[in-house]
Design an enzyme around this catalytic site. Structure first.
Site, PDB file in Angstrom:
ATOM      1  N   ARG A 173     -58.481 -35.016 -43.723  1.00 53.30           N
ATOM      2  CA  ARG A 173     -57.917 -34.579 -45.000  1.00 53.30           C
ATOM      3  C   ARG A 173     -58.286 -33.135 -45.328  1.00 53.30           C
ATOM      4  O   ARG A 173     -58.504 -32.787 -46.487  1.00 53.30           O
ATOM      5  CB  ARG A 173     -58.344 -35.508 -46.149  1.00 53.30           C
ATOM      6  CG  ARG A 173     -57.922 -36.955 -45.953  1.00 53.30           C
ATOM      7  CD  ARG A 173     -56.406 -37.095 -45.901  1.00 53.30           C
ATOM      8  NE  ARG A 173     -56.025 -38.470 -45.606  1.00 53.30           N
ATOM      9  CZ  ARG A 173     -55.702 -38.925 -44.390  1.00 53.30           C
ATOM     10  NH1 ARG A 173     -55.708 -38.107 -43.354  1.00 53.30           N
ATOM     11  NH2 ARG A 173     -55.365 -40.185 -44.214  1.00 53.30           N
ATOM     12  N   CYS A 225     -55.127 -42.056 -52.641  1.00 52.69           N
ATOM     13  CA  CYS A 225     -56.493 -42.526 -52.419  1.00 52.69           C
ATOM     14  C   CYS A 225     -57.499 -41.599 -53.102  1.00 52.69           C
ATOM     15  O   CYS A 225     -57.413 -40.376 -52.978  1.00 52.69           O
ATOM     16  CB  CYS A 225     -56.794 -42.594 -50.929  1.00 52.69           C
ATOM     17  SG  CYS A 225     -55.904 -43.917 -50.078  1.00 52.69           S
ATOM     18  N   GLU A 296     -61.344 -37.783 -51.841  1.00 47.19           N
ATOM     19  CA  GLU A 296     -60.173 -37.299 -51.126  1.00 47.19           C
ATOM     20  C   GLU A 296     -59.274 -36.541 -52.095  1.00 47.19           C
ATOM     21  O   GLU A 296     -58.675 -35.534 -51.750  1.00 47.19           O
ATOM     22  CB  GLU A 296     -59.396 -38.453 -50.498  1.00 47.19           C
ATOM     23  CG  GLU A 296     -58.148 -38.031 -49.759  1.00 47.19           C
ATOM     24  CD  GLU A 296     -57.504 -39.141 -48.969  1.00 47.19           C
ATOM     25  OE1 GLU A 296     -56.251 -39.188 -48.915  1.00 47.19           O
ATOM     26  OE2 GLU A 296     -58.226 -39.975 -48.406  1.00 47.19           O
TER      27      GLU A 296
END
Length: 301
Positions: A173, A225, A296
């Site tokens: 990410r 998320c 995240e």
């Protein structure tokens, strides 16, 4: 105030982050600049200094949790034309170029219709191509880096640069450029995709999307998320569920009863409630499992 390639909103005309994010949270910013010409980016550092804020790039706002503010940020939105097309191909593959302002679902759908495989695992991920590349978005074991061929970027001096996939640094990410300092914005990306049967590619994408709809609150006001998965064996949703956070509420915010790693604004939520829930979840998971959850979602405060 307007200039060639720029539209500037400040003061009472500046938006709140609640107006610019899918989580619908966040206070006012110092200003917003709509950038329609990469060359005009050279004016951005002076604009930021005048308004007293830090330059940040914003795509569709689908991975942002902003604080209550006022926020000392100058938001830069990419308003360049959203274009998607093939730029090269051979017997087995094709390179598809997409403007950073194009929506990722549009890219995934267009590639599938052309019978180009490699993006089906990204089905159902909202946001723009630029934002998805910048955070190396992914799901079901696939990520942007898997098919990325090149990226075009503009920096705060208005200079355009191009990087091949091999020149980029990818992490879970996250993505980084060599020798890039200060403000930058992705303007386009190229993907090398494998030629396949269109019906098969479309069906694979549909299966991924159906799976998401069955297990994730895809229509809710969320930012995807909240936490990164510590490991395949211990995904964040599993840890949060075991720690009692699936469906846990605070005011108008809640961890989704469908998936514990999705924080949802039920309509009256506030940034303060969201941040408090996140901190409580991190603390509880650490106390129970000794694992530190990393966000995240990008937190702007």
């Amino acid at each position: 105030m307007a200039d060639t390639g720029l539209i500037i909103r400040e003061g009472g005309y500046a938006p709140t982050m609640a107006q610019r994010t899918t989580l619908r949270l966040g206070g006012p910013v110092m200003g917003e600049v709509c950038l329609s010409d990469p060359g005009a980016a050279s004016a951005l550092p002076d604009i930021a200094r005048r308004l007293g804020g830090r330059l940040v790039c914003l795509g569709a706002g689908s991975n942002i949790l902003a604080g209550p503010g006022p926020l000392t940020l100058v938001v830069v939105k990419n308003t360049m034309p959203a274009e998607i097309g093939t730029v090269a191909e051979d017997g087995q593959s094709a390179v598809v170029r997409a403007s950073a302002s194009a929506k990722l679902p549009a890219l995934v759908g267009r590639a599938a219709a052309w019978g180009l495989s490699g993006l089906a695992g990204l089905s159902g991920i909202p946001g723009t191509v630029g934002g998805s590349v910048a955070m190396n978005a992914g799901s079901y074991g696939r990520c942007i880096a898997d098919t990325l061929a090149a990226v075009e970027v503009v920096n705060g001096m208005g200079e355009m640069r191009r990087f091949s996939r091999d020149e980029l640094r990818f992490e879970y990410r996250a993505m980084g450029f060599p020798d890039m300092h200060g403000w930058w914005m992705i303007t386009a990306a190229e993907f090398r995709l494998v030629k396949s049967d269109p019906e098969t590619v479309i069906d694979n994408g549909r299966k991924c999307l159906d799976k998401k709809r069955a297990t994730q609150p895809v229509t809710a006001a969320s930012a995807g998320c909240v936490f990164k998965n510590p490991s395949p064996e211990n995904p964040a949703g599993k840890l949060l569920d075991a720690a009692g956070f699936k469906g846990k509420r605070l005011g108008g915010m809640a961890f989704s009863p469908m998936h514990a790693n999705f924080l949802v604004n039920e309509g009256t939520g506030t940034s303060t409630e969201a941040l408090e829930l996140i901190n409580e979840a991190k603390h509880r998971v650490f106390m129970k499992f000794g694992i530190i959850l990393e966000p995240e979602v990008r937190i702007w405060v």
